[in-house]
Design a protein around this motif. Structure first.
Motif, PDB file in Angstrom:
ATOM      1  N   ASP A  84       0.831  -1.212   0.000  1.00 16.22           N
ATOM      2  CA  ASP A  84       0.000   0.000   0.000  1.00 16.22           C
ATOM      3  C   ASP A  84       0.865   1.262   0.000  1.00 16.22           C
ATOM      4  O   ASP A  84       0.518   2.261  -0.640  1.00 16.22           O
ATOM      5  N   PHE A  85       1.986   1.208   0.739  1.00 14.13           N
ATOM      6  CA  PHE A  85       2.878   2.363   0.814  1.00 14.13           C
ATOM      7  C   PHE A  85       3.458   2.690  -0.563  1.00 14.13           C
ATOM      8  O   PHE A  85       3.485   3.860  -0.983  1.00 14.13           O
ATOM      9  N   ALA A  87       2.178   1.786  -3.468  1.00 11.86           N
ATOM     10  CA  ALA A  87       1.094   2.153  -4.389  1.00 11.86           C
ATOM     11  C   ALA A  87       0.641   3.591  -4.187  1.00 11.86           C
ATOM     12  O   ALA A  87       0.189   4.248  -5.139  1.00 11.86           O
ATOM     13  N   SER A  88       0.757   4.077  -2.960  1.00 13.12           N
ATOM     14  CA  SER A  88       0.274   5.435  -2.664  1.00 13.12           C
ATOM     15  C   SER A  88       1.390   6.471  -2.630  1.00 13.12           C
ATOM     16  O   SER A  88       1.149   7.629  -2.288  1.00 13.12           O
ATOM     17  N   SER A  89       2.624   6.081  -2.971  1.00 11.33           N
ATOM     18  CA  SER A  89       3.760   7.002  -2.837  1.00 11.33           C
ATOM     19  C   SER A  89       3.609   8.254  -3.694  1.00 11.33           C
ATOM     20  O   SER A  89       3.971   9.358  -3.257  1.00 11.33           O
ATOM     21  N   THR A  91       0.725   9.590  -4.709  1.00  9.91           N
ATOM     22  CA  THR A  91      -0.340  10.387  -4.103  1.00  9.91           C
ATOM     23  C   THR A  91       0.158  11.069  -2.833  1.00  9.91           C
ATOM     24  O   THR A  91      -0.191  12.226  -2.553  1.00  9.91           O
ATOM     25  N   THR A  92       0.971  10.355  -2.068  1.00 11.84           N
ATOM     26  CA  THR A  92       1.556  10.944  -0.857  1.00 11.84           C
ATOM     27  C   THR A  92       2.366  12.186  -1.209  1.00 11.84           C
ATOM     28  O   THR A  92       2.313  13.205  -0.515  1.00 11.84           O
ATOM     29  N   SER A  95       0.005  15.065  -2.671  1.00  9.98           N
ATOM     30  CA  SER A  95      -0.890  15.624  -1.655  1.00  9.98           C
ATOM     31  C   SER A  95      -0.127  16.241  -0.488  1.00  9.98           C
ATOM     32  O   SER A  95      -0.733  16.679   0.484  1.00  9.98           O
ATOM     33  N   GLN A 368       7.255  11.020   2.073  1.00  7.69           N
ATOM     34  CA  GLN A 368       7.232   9.572   2.338  1.00  7.69           C
ATOM     35  C   GLN A 368       7.610   9.286   3.787  1.00  7.69           C
ATOM     36  O   GLN A 368       6.999   8.443   4.454  1.00  7.69           O
ATOM     37  N   LYS A 371       4.780  10.308   6.288  1.00  6.78           N
ATOM     38  CA  LYS A 371       3.675   9.345   6.243  1.00  6.78           C
ATOM     39  C   LYS A 371       4.034   8.080   7.016  1.00  6.78           C
ATOM     40  O   LYS A 371       3.256   7.593   7.846  1.00  6.78           O
ATOM     41  N   ASP A 375       2.262   6.674  10.421  1.00  2.76           N
ATOM     42  CA  ASP A 375       1.615   5.354  10.402  1.00  2.76           C
ATOM     43  C   ASP A 375       2.194   4.413  11.450  1.00  2.76           C
ATOM     44  O   ASP A 375       1.502   3.525  11.947  1.00  2.76           O
TER      45      ASP A 375
END
Length: 523
Positions: A84-85, A87-89, A91-92, A95, A368, A371, A375
């Motif tokens: 997930d990390f 895949a969302s890098s 977007t992270t 955003s 990164q 985040k 988490d």
């Protein structure tokens, strides 16, 4: 203006320097031996991942006040999390709030700068402001800028450096003074900011743990933060002129900045263009004020507030900055001939982006890391552990207030968000202090001092990378150590001076804000 020296150290002398200089030089040397900021975030990310794997199997007897659940460190090496990390890098990164704010605001600033509008505005400002008052003026403007959320980071800080350089003073001193005002004075200001209702919501929830009917006014600290603007200004002025600027006398500037532009003269055509452009700017500001006045204004939040973080006005700060610099800049450029067509305007925007490439790289890895750190729950664990220790010490009221300030300053080095820290430690301290007769409003004021005072030395602050880039425009060898050594005196003096001021304010019984008592009846 000439600044002869090594360029790598912020102080050199044939005589043994005083202790403060040796201390700050040691911080600078040690800090600048750290890797490039982008790589530092990579290493920190790897360390957080490793620590999360180690502590994920450990049970802690700590309960999060926000969720009511036991704190559990999350294993970032878990296969699903890693997937997930990754895949969302992207977007992270996209955003990452400071990225959009900095780049979008600089589009407008770039136009105003390349047209010459900012240049002549600074010339007039320097003519009007006595040389000895430049430092307090920059610090105060920085503190006031907190009403516009994070706009001060992309506007006031670089302008502070430009003003000092144009006045024949070291630009890093101006940058440091502005940074101290914007970030160190974040909880000061003449107007309420979005931080007031944000912290109030957490303070009230925490207070209702002890008294379910207790209400906290969003302006519970307004009188104190208003007066604190002068305190921050005076403290920042002292540090700039007595500690920071003397250390910068021997620091060599980048060769292309060795001579500052003449800021004492301008032509009649430039003066006329500036007056017309500024008139347009004032008209725009007037229209904005008129648009905000009606209670049904679309710029207000649902509760009618203009400064709540949910208010459309606060959410529109960046595009407003863009327009408020773009339109006067274009008008000035056209009137003076700097801009002959739209291509010149676009070129001005493009030029402003060329200096931000290193920031964009740093922002990717910073996003990164932040985040992953959030988490992992490691920051939450640290905050609650410190609060538990302070609670167990069972100190007197004044000492507990000082303890909250110091704990907040330390926790701020790892948990950057002001609201996140207060959400964690507020539910512990607010009821605890209410039980001994200290009001939630006073606890909140103490928290704000600790949070603001260490903002300027924590690399967890999201805008830290861009401050390094601003520094490198003037001194190429600037790094994390440079910023840390510049800002450490502000942090220490703010922490001591502002805390002393709160205790004096408390002793005199002056009102903290609207419906904000110092004491609370013990049940």
């Amino acid at each position: 203006m000439s600044h002869a020296g090594t360029g790598g150290r912020l102080a050199t002398s044939s005589e043994k320097p005083p202790f403060i200089d040796r201390f700050l030089n040691a911080i600078e040397v040690a800090g600048n031996k750290l890797p490039d900021p982008a790589m530092l975030f990579v290493y920190c990310l790897l360390i957080v991942v490793a620590l999360s794997a180690v502590f994920s199997s450990v049970s802690f007897d700590l309960v999060s006040p926000a969720t009511g659940e036991a704190i559990q460190v999350k294993n970032l090496l878990d296969a699903k999390y890693l997937t997930d990390f990754m895949a969302s890098s992207v977007t992270t990164f996209t955003s990452f709030a400071p990225l959009g704010m900095v780049l979008a605001a600089l589009l407008g600033v770039g136009i105003a700068e390349s047209s010459g509008y900012i240049n002549i505005a600074l010339k007039k400002m320097i003519r009007m402001t006595p040389q000895k008052l430049l430092a307090p003026a920059v610090v105060m403007i920085g503190a006031i800028s907190s009403v516009a959320a994070d706009a001060g980071y992309v506007l006031v800080i670089p302008i502070g450096a430009v003003i000092f350089h144009a006045a024949g003073r070291h630009p890093l001193a101006g940058l440091a003074a502005a940074f101290a005002g914007v970030s160190g004075g974040f909880s000061a200001g003449f107007l309420p900011s979005s931080l007031d209702p944000l912290l109030q919501s957490f303070t009230q929830s925490a207070a209702q743990i002890y008294d379910k009917d207790y209400l906290v006014n969003p302006l519970a600290n307004f009188y104190f933060t208003f007066v604190s603007t002068f305190v921050v200004t005076l403290l920042g002025w002292f540090v700039t002129e007595k500690i920071v600027e003397p250390r910068l006398k021997s620091v060599e500037l980048n060769k292309d900045l060795e001579e500052a532009e003449d800021m004492s003269s301008y032509t009649q055509a430039e003066d006329r263009a500036f007056k017309i452009s500024s008139a347009v700017l004032l008209a725009m500001a007037g229209l904005l004020v008129l648009a905000c006045l009606p209670e049904t204004s679309p710029l207000r939040a649902e509760n009618g507030s203009l400064t709540a973080h949910t208010a459309p006005l606060m959410k529109s700060i960046v595009p407003l900055i863009l327009l408020f610099f773009l339109i006067p800049g274009v008008i000035y450029g056209r009137m003076t001939g700097t801009f002959k067509n739209h291509r010149d305007v676009m070129a001005g925007m493009s030029q402003s982006m060329t200096t931000m490439s290193s920031y964009i790289v740093m922002a990717f890895f910073c996003a990164q890391f932040l985040k992953a750190f959030g988490d992992s729950n490691l920051g939450t664990l640290l905050a609650l552990s410190g609060a538990e220790v302070l609670q167990a010490m069972d100190l007197p009221g004044q000492m507990t207030i000082i303890g909250i300030i110091l704990l907040t300053a330390v926790v701020n080095l790892t948990v950057g968000s002001a609201s996140a820290k207060w959400a964690l430690i507020g539910p512990i301290f607010v009821p605890m202090l209410m039980a001994v007769g200290i009001s939630p409003e006073l606890s909140q004021a103490a928290y704000r001092i600790g949070d603001s005072s260490s903002n300027i030395i924590t690399p967890m602050m999201a805008y830290y990378p861009v401050i390094i880039v601003f520094c490198q425009r003037y001194v190429k060898n600037s790094g994390i150590g440079t910023i840390a050594s510049l800002m450490m005196p502000y942090s220490i003096v703010f922490l001591v001076g502002w805390t002393a001021f709160l205790l004096l304010y408390w002793a005199l019984g002056l009102p903290l804000g609207i419906a904000a008592p110092y004491t609370y009846p013990v049940m």
